[in-house]
Design a protein around this motif. Structure first.
Motif, short mmCIF file in Angstrom:
data_model
loop_
_atom_site.label_atom_id
_atom_site.label_comp_id
_atom_site.label_asym_id
_atom_site.label_seq_id
_atom_site.Cartn_x
_atom_site.Cartn_y
_atom_site.Cartn_z
N ASN A 190 0.64 -1.37 0.14
CA ASN A 190 0.07 0.31 -0.10
C ASN A 190 0.43 1.34 0.02
O ASN A 190 0.45 2.22 -0.53
N ASN A 233 -7.24 -1.52 -7.85
CA ASN A 233 -7.79 -0.69 -6.84
C ASN A 233 -7.97 0.23 -7.39
O ASN A 233 -8.66 1.66 -6.97
N SER A 273 -4.69 5.55 -2.84
CA SER A 273 -4.22 4.07 -4.36
C SER A 273 -3.28 4.69 -5.30
O SER A 273 -3.08 3.95 -6.69
#
Lengths: 567, 348, 369
Positions: free
Chosen positions: C231, C292, C354
């Motif tokens: 992430n 994402n 993201s």
């Protein structure tokens, strides 16, 4: 510290075995005196002797004949060896396994024996083949007492060298490369010529160079076939120089230098070729070699293979049998060949009536065992050091250990005699001096045989043992040696066989109590009795056959253990 | 030309006068060899000896077997090498102080004479019975005295030669005749000296014109003759007689112009570890009994003034033996051999 | 028993110029599993082999449990056999001339323990890898997965301070790899070993590692727990290597804390995480994982309309190629049905968390696969 000591130890051993004798030979070339008998103080170092030799037209003739015979022989060997490899590895010819093993037999026949057998078969006046041709009413006659004869026998007997290299390459080649060619529209022959052979070119070339080098150093075949036609080659010329009265050693040493230089260049070339083999696509993965379905043509290939086997194995053996069991080799006509009254065991009786025969067999066995043991251990130590460690000077060790390839046996005998006779203690005249000479002489062959099997053992198998807390020595004993056993046995067998066959370096080093088979055989040959020579040749072949059988059996147990998988 | 030849032959005959005369006498039976008990005992104690020879393995094994029949307690270990290799071995071993031979036996008296200093004083009990012309040093003795003959394959030759000169006839051309190369050693050197000095100055040239097949030494040539590789060959009698006895299709004769003989030079090195065994072996070999064995069983001649036997087929009335003048044997060697190589087109 | 591993400024230069390992430092806590992840040739295996002692580092220090085992500057180099570590090799490296039991017992044989103790430890280790019933088989008769478990048992039987694993699963077939992957973590954790694990497979790294270290060109780029690597990739390479396959060129407009406003192609603006200290006007590359990108309306920033240019149906998921920012962007939607037709216009949300903007990189920074 330890590794430095180890490298120094190996270098010291190699200096004693290789550098020092070679140096003596070099000295011999540069003087016109014998360094041992005439004393070092009387030596006059100069290039004069060498220059004289270089200017000698007879040397040119011998060199020319050598190059011609070996080139021709190599061409024949490549054609036969390559065809043989292809038939055995890539086709569905019946009885491939048998053909493959039988095809290796010529490697175990001492060259002198091969020469004698082919003299019996192919002499222009009395050869069995000509007797046969006359019987069949065919006008043509063969004459092996000629350059063509030498080339033919060379090619036949050294084809297995080419076979060994190319068969391995063919076996390791990714079959999808050939499949891709065929998908692209190439027929089988075109695929063979444009894809298969070019891909294994490095193997073909190195097999070619090796067989050339080996032929260059062979004495027996040109001695028997070339002498009656007055075709001297370098080896027979050197031999003649050493046997004339008075002998001309410095000339012989200088001619030997020429032989060494030629051989050396070829060996370097061969190594270059081998190091550039990256594109031979020998991947770690094991492929199932592609087998071409030849249909009915497979009987043709079978036929060809049998013709080869008949020529190299059956005919010479028959010739030796006839010679060994027949009272006289004078064969008036075909019918007298089958005259039972002419045959008997008299030559074997004569052979074994001479106590030297049995002594020479016993001595040879002793020398063979000692050579195989010492040579095996030394070759393993060197092979391991060179291939598996970062020891200092390992390149130098490798190069020096490979150097004896370039030194013809006939000459190295004199070098060892000069180099080692002065050593204190009772070394000279023992079996050990012979064994050490053989160890040195065959070090390259043994290391090569061993290295291949060492390289097949995945590095991580050894590293795993170190990680598990074992030292280098303990790892070698518990992991490397058991895994390399088939290779070690094979290398030692090879060494044993080579030692038993070796004539050149034995000639000067044997003594009354250490006469060996090869020298005894030459004695019988020079003594002019071809029948006793043939009988002894057969005895030797039986002994060698039995030994190889035993070795095969020894290494079979180890084979099922397999060698470490490679990623 | 013919006159010159005759006169040279006369000179030669007188050079070996005593020998030739001696051999013409009727041969007498060999008396048995009786060594002193002391020598036998000392040899028995040593129990072995090492024998270096330039003769042939099988020939010498027979000699050893015959010796061992009389003296089974001396084990004889043989080293056989060609003339050149044997000399190298002896010289090199001697220089390194490792000459292990108890007896050295060589066909080239010239080469052995040069190594005289390596040998101890030795003379057999019957020393005075030997021809002075066969002796080159008081330390070296003619243990073996082979003689030259001509042999032919009876299956192949319908009109056999009768003399040395016949070997120059064109009818035997194109490789029918086999010849041993000149530089092969003292034995052949003796013959080719004989050819030039006794037969004719240009004998080599005339003989070479028949294009003979050349062989490195006599033994393979004798085998080649039996097999029919060549039809006719000058051969040392002892190399071909055993084959004839075994039934080989050969015939041998001693040509009337003369029989060159090659007295060996055999001695005991100073460094011998078994000098008594060596002495016993040489005493026996040089005795009438030992010489009779090499004549009768092996087809040699002898350097004894009074031969105990004449070999089968040797008639001293027809053929005279010829011994080269030792001085010339040494001096002419290199020059003449070079000429021989040129005449015969042999590469050296 | 298990100990901490410390690697400081490790450097390894082979004869041929460029360093294979270049100033790598990290720590593995006692009992922790750290995975070194990277493409082939990134230096991860060399790092591992330096720790094992199979390669000799050029510079830097390595400590196990505080003890320096390698420090070339000080002339310290403990040979592998004295490091008391275990190692599982890529090729398994089980010895073909021994049985399963002999392989596992091998490391114990010179440690001066009683026969009974040895038998007990071997039995325990085989129990741990579930091979108890195979003890007396020849190893060559085992399958690849079983061989690898023999290798594991062998490396753990003597309770080493540290376990090293060099791509242990790469020679196995896919299914077996999945199963053994889960087993491996369980076994290592149960034994409580400190482990350093090398692989080029991202999913393997995520499943196995407590922390992942991503390497490229001999440098350690990021070492963090798996979710952080996924992430908050430290740079463009890490982002791309772990699966961010969309790259959008843009320019920094302004910065707000950790985030910034970026103007992408076509003049559209979006908010993205901006870890580097870049001034307005600087060129950046924005990396976005296809997973994402969310379809449909949402609230907050980074809502865009895009045209569906192509679709690739993959059974349980569909990949759509969208025309956005003047480029082709891939988006992935889970589900067995295809919901968006080619040519239709869809709304998508690119959550700012993201979208990661890095200083504009060259193609070389991107993972080849």
């Amino acid at each position: 510290m330890v590794v430095w000591l180890w490298s120094a130890l190996l270098l010291a051993i190699l200096t004693f075995l290789v550098i020092y004798p070679t140096g003596m030979l070099l000295l011999g070339t540069l003087t016109d005196s014998n360094p041992v008998t005439d004393g070092y103080q009387n030596m006059h170092l100069s290039l004069g002797n060498f220059a004289t030799v270089l200017a000698n037209p007879n040397v040119h003739a011998a060199l020319g004949n050598s190059l011609l015979a070996c080139t021709g022989g190599t061409v024949v060997a490549v054609v036969i060896g390559l065809a043989f490899a292809w038939i055995v590895v890539r086709t569905n010819t019946p009885w491939k396994g048998f053909i493959a093993s039988a095809g290796m037999l010529p490697l175990f026949v001492p060259p002198l024996v091969a020469g004698v057998a082919w003299a019996i078969l192919g002499s222009p006046k009395t050869g069995l083949i000509n007797t046969m041709l006359a019987r069949m009413g065919i006008e043509a006659r063969v004459n092996l007492y000629s350059m063509a004869g030498i080339i033919f026998v060379f090619g036949m007997y050294y084809a297995p060298y080419v076979y060994m290299f190319t068969a391995a390459a063919l076996r390791n080649m990714d079959p999808s490369l050939e499949e891709a060619a065929e998908i692209s529209g190439a027929g089988p022959v075109r695929t063979l010529l444009t894809i298969t052979f070019p891909l294994i070119a490095p193997a073909i070339i190195s097999g070619m160079l090796l067989s050339f080098v080996v032929m260059l150093g062979i004495y027996g075949i040109p001695a028997v076939l070339g002498a009656p036609a007055d075709i001297p080659v370098l080896t027979t010329y050197i031999f003649a120089l050493t046997s004339w009265a008075p002998p001309r050693y410095s000339t012989a040493a200088a001619v030997a230098m020429i032989l060494m230089v030629v051989t050396g260049i070829l060996v370097v070339l061969q190594q270059k070729v081998l190091s550039g083999r990256s594109f031979t696509t020998v991947a770690g993965k094991a492929f199932r070699p592609r087998s071409l379905n030849l249909g009915p043509w497979r009987f043709l290939t079978l036929g060809l293979a049998f013709v080869y086997l008949i020529i190299v194995v059956v005919l010479p053996t028959l010739a030796l049998l006839v010679a060994a069991f027949r009272k006289f080799l004078f064969i008036r006509d075909f019918a007298s060949l089958f005259d039972g009254k002419q045959y008997g065991l008299m030559h074997f009786q004569r052979l074994f009536a001479n106590p030297a025969t049995v002594n020479s067999i016993i001595n040879t066995m002793k020398v063979g065992v000692i050579t195989a043991l010492i040579g095996g251990v030394l070759a393993f130590a060197i092979g391991y050091t060179v291939n598996r460690t970062q020891a200092p000077a390992r390149r130098a060790i490798d190069v020096i250990a490979t150097a004896p390839v370039a030194i013809p046996g006939l000459v190295i005998g004199v070098a060892y005699l000069w180099a080692w006779i002065g050593l204190p203690g009772g070394f000279y005249g023992t079996i050990w001096i012979l064994a050490l000479a053989f160890v040195a002489r065959f070090l390259p062959d043994t290391i090569k045989a061993l290295s291949t099997s060492l390289m097949q053992i995945h590095r991580e198998l050894e590293e795993a043992a170190w990680i598990c807390g074992r030292g280098v020595l303990s790892t070698i004993v518990t992991i490397m040696l058991p895994l390399a056993r088939p290779g070690v046995v094979a290398a030692m067998t090879l060494l044993f066989v080579l030692a038993i066959r070796e004539l050149g370096s034995s000639l000067f080093l044997y003594s009354s109590s250490t006469m060996v088979m090869a020298v005894q055989l030459l004695g019988y040959y020079e003594g002019g009795n071809i029948s006793v020579t043939a009988a002894f040749s057969l005895v030797q072949m039986v002994i060698l056959g039995a030994l190889i059988g035993v070795a095969h059996w020894l290494s079979r147990g180890a084979a099922d253990g397999g060698v470490g998988r490679s990623g | 030309m013919k006159r010159m030849l005759m006169s040279r032959r006369q000179v030669m005959a007188s050079a070996v006068g005593i020998g030739a005369a001696a051999i013409t006498r009727r041969s007498v039976a060999a008396q048995p060899f009786t060594p002193s008990a002391g020598l036998v005992e000392a040899a028995r104690k040593e129990g072995k000896m090492i024998y270096y020879t330039a003769s042939f393995t099988e020939v010498e094994q027979e000699v050893i077997n015959a010796f061992n029949k009389r003296f089974p307690f001396v084990r004889v270990e043989m080293v056989r090498a060609s003339g050149g290799q044997l000399i190298t071995r002896v010289k090199t071993e001697a220089a390194a102080g490792k000459l292990v031979a108890d007896v050295v036996d060589h066909s080239d008296r010239g080469l052995m004479k040069a190594l005289e200093h390596l040998f101890q004083d030795y003379a057999p009990p019957n020393a005075s019975d030997y021809l002075p012309s066969a002796l080159v040093s008081p330390r070296l003795w003619p243990r073996l005295t082979p003689g030259w003959s001509i042999a032919y394959n009876t299956e192949l030759v319908k009109n056999p030669p009768k003399t040395w000169m016949d070997l120059t006839k064109p009818e035997y051309a194109k490789g029918q005749i086999g010849q041993v190369i000149g530089p092969s050693g003292g034995t052949t050197w003796t013959r080719i000296m004989f050819e030039r000095q006794v037969l004719a100055e240009d004998y080599w040239k005339r003989q070479a014109a028949t294009k003979p097949a050349l062989y490195p030494s006599g033994a393979p040539l004798s085998d080649a003759l039996v097999r029919g590789e060549v039809s006719i060959a000058p051969l040392i009698y002892n190399a071909i007689l055993p084959k004839k006895r075994d039934g080989a299709p050969v015939e041998i004769f001693f040509p009337p112009e003369g029989v060159p003989i090659v007295p060996y030079a055999t001695g005991i090195p100073k460094t011998s570890a078994n000098p008594n065994a060596a002495r016993l072996f040489l005493d026996w070999s040089l005795s009438p009994e030992g010489q009779a064995f090499t004549i009768k069983d092996q087809g040699n001649l002898t350097s004894l003034k009074e031969p105990p036997f004449n070999p089968e087929g040797f008639d001293p009335k027809v053929a005279k033996v010829w011994v080269p003048d030792f001085k010339q044997f040494v001096e002419l060697h290199d020059k003449w051999l070079e000429e021989w190589n040129t005449v015969y087109g042999y590469r050296q | 028993m298990s100990a901490e591993l410390g690697v400081e400024h490790l450097r390894k230069v082979f004869a041929t110029g460029k360093p294979a390992v270049d100033d790598v430092s990290f720590t593995v806590q006692a009992g922790e599993i750290v995975v070194l992840l990277g493409p082939s040739g990134c230096g991860k295996t060399t790092t591992l082999r330096c720790v094992a002692g199979l390669e000799h580092p050029t510079a830097g220090a390595i400590r196990i449990g505080g003890e320096v085992i390698s420090a070339p500057e000080q002339g310290v180099l403990v040979p592998p056999r004295r490091r008391n570590i275990g190692m599982v090799f890529q090729s398994y490296a089980v010895w073909p001339h021994m049985t399963v039991r002999q392989n596992v017992a091998y490391p114990l044989r010179h440690r001066g323990m009683t026969r009974a103790e040895m038998d007990r430890k071997v039995a325990e280790a085989l129990e741990l890898v579930d091979l108890s019933s195979y003890a007396d088989r020849a190893v060559v008769s085992l399958s690849g997965g079983q061989m690898q478990r023999v290798a594991l048992a062998r490396s753990m039987v003597y309770q080493p301070r540290l376990l090293l694993l060099d791509e242990p699963l790469s020679n196995l077939d896919a299914q077996l790899r999945l199963r053994l992957r889960d087993d491996l973590r369980r076994i290592i954790k149960r034994a409580g070993l400190t482990a350093l694990y090398v692989t080029h497979d991202q999913t393997e790294a995520v499943v196995l590692g407590d922390r992942i270290g991503v390497m490229q060109n001999g440098k350690l780029l990021q070492m963090a727990p798996p979710d952080e690597v996924y992430n908050r990739p430290a740079d463009l390479f890490v982002a791309s290597f772990t699966g961010a396959s969309n790259f959008v060129a843009g320019r920094v407009v302004e910065r707000q804390g950790e985030f910034g406003t970026i103007e992408a192609g076509g003049g559209q603006r979006l908010t993205a995480w901006l870890p580097a200290a870049l001034a307005p006007g600087a060129a950046v590359t924005i990396a976005i994982r296809p997973e994402n990108i969310r379809f449909g309306h949402g609230d907050g920033a980074n809502r865009f309309a895009a045209e569906v240019l192509a679709q690739r149906y993959q059974g349980v998921q569909t990949i759509y190629e969208l025309g956005l920012f003047g480029a082709r962007i891939e988006a992935l939607e889970v589900g067995t049905t295809m919901r968006h037709e080619v040519g239709s216009r869809v709304d998508v949300v690119l959550p700012p968390d993201s979208c990661w903007a890095y200083e504009a990189g060259t193609a070389a920074d991107l993972a080849a696969d």
